[in-house]
Write an enzyme that holds these catalytic residues in place. Structure first.
Site, short mmCIF file in Angstrom:
data_model
loop_
_atom_site.label_atom_id
_atom_site.label_comp_id
_atom_site.label_asym_id
_atom_site.label_seq_id
_atom_site.Cartn_x
_atom_site.Cartn_y
_atom_site.Cartn_z
N SER A 192 0.85 -1.20 0.00
CA SER A 192 0.00 0.00 0.00
C SER A 192 0.87 1.24 0.00
O SER A 192 1.99 1.22 0.53
CB SER A 192 -0.89 0.02 1.25
N TYR A 205 -1.97 -0.77 10.48
CA TYR A 205 -2.05 -1.31 9.12
C TYR A 205 -0.86 -0.85 8.28
O TYR A 205 -0.23 -1.65 7.57
CB TYR A 205 -3.36 -0.84 8.49
#
Ligand code: NAD
Ligand code: MG
Length: 299
Positions: A192, A205
């Protein structure tokens, strides 16, 4: 070319089509058919060119979102495809399997929970039995829950779930797959932009995605001598069930507007990166993290 982005994913202007998302939230893990608008996985736009002809792929989190778009593109490129997903996602899993079969390819369901250490060896053995081998492993499943105030609000259960899904699950599955991969095989991890530019509401995360970027580099180093390539795709904001299932209505409303292209992406816009990395077009590419971010730089 006009100034106003509009139209379909076939258009040249990358500022569009913009997604005007409903801000309605869903229970985790979220379902495709309950999203408004429905995400675009390339059903009407992706054209295959036989670039993965005869390959056998396993895509975790392949039921929906980015994983579904990758599954469809791989099938249209001539690959047989197994998909992993959580047992409660049977509805999305079945829809994706139908898309793969519609391309005349073998489609295999491998439901289960990546947080369970026993899933990895069982899943790989099911894929080997069902597809006759494994050439492409896409570690795409991922979990997050947004916490507006950052780390102080991350409780032990959330922390465990995030790390066990994203990091432990990826490592266990890769370990189970390794003995069965041969020269020409490839591993692709979904990381990401958060691994480089962490948001306060996704700190735990973001740390897992930085770990996966790092793992991509060390695995590529380790597996080069076996002729196995390892790369990652780092998406920016993408319209998938993960979003309405884990964030707030306010965040959804402006999701992606801060990117240089000014909008969130569709799952279909990620698929080409995975096809490239899995194919022989990328035979000299390993240890790379390819950003598909709407223009936000990695690093
Ligand atoms: P998605 O919800 O459609 O896909 C994520 C999938 O992960 C789920 O469908 C589920 O099948 C799977 N999963 C989650 N926990 C699991 C578990 N314990 N065991 C097995 N499977 C599990 O959403 P998506 O956005 O397509 O997510 C795919 C990947 O893309 C994730 O790794 C996510 O972190 C990453 N990503 C998404 C975005 C975005 O904006 N959507 C941005 C950057 C990275
Ligand atoms: Mg899903």
């Amino acid at each position: 070319m006009s100034n106003e982005p509009s139209g379909t994913l076939d258009q040249d202007d990358p500022r569009g089509p913009a997604v005007d998302p409903s801000t309605e939230l869903q229970q985790y893990p979220g379902f495709t058919e309950r999203m408004d608008p429905r995400p675009d996985h390339g059903e009407d736009s992706y054209t295959g060119h036989g670039r993965l002809s005869g390959r056998r792929a396993f895509i975790t989190g392949g039921d929906s979102g980015i994983g579904r778009a990758v599954a469809l593109a791989f099938a249209r490129e001539g690959a047989d495809v197994a998909i992993g997903y959580l047992p409660e996602e049977e509805e999305d899993g079945a829809s994706c399997l139908e898309l793969i079969r519609a391309e005349g390819r073998t489609a295999l369901a491998v439901p289960g929970d990546l947080r369970d250490e026993a899933y990895a060896p069982a899943a790989i053995s099911r894929v080997l039995d069902g597809l006759g081998g494994l050439d492409i492993l896409v570690n795409n499943a991922g979990y997050h829950i947004a916490q507006p105030n950052g780390l102080p609000d991350v409780d032990a259960d959330q922390l465990r779930r995030t790390f066990e899904t994203n990091v432990y699950g990826t490592i266990w599955l890769t370990q189970a797959a390794l003995p069965h991969l041969t020269a020409g095989a490839s591993i692709i991890n979904t990381t990401s932009v958060q691994g480089y530019h962490p948001s306060r509401n996704l700190m735990d995360y973001a740390a897992t995605k930085a770990a996966l970027n790092n793992l991509t580099v060390s695995l590529a180093e380790m597996l080069g001598e076996r002729g196995i390539r390892v790369n990652a795709v780092a998406p920016g904001p993408v319209w998938t069930p993960l979003q309405p299932a884990t964030t707030t209505s306010e965040k959804l409303e402006s999701f992606g507007e801060g990117t240089p292209l000014g909008r969130m992406g569709q799952p279909a816009e990620l698929a080409g990166a995975y096809v490239f990395l899995a194919s022989n077009d990328a035979r000299y590419v390993s240890g790379e993290v390819l950003g598909v971010t709407g223009g936000t730089p990695l690093g």
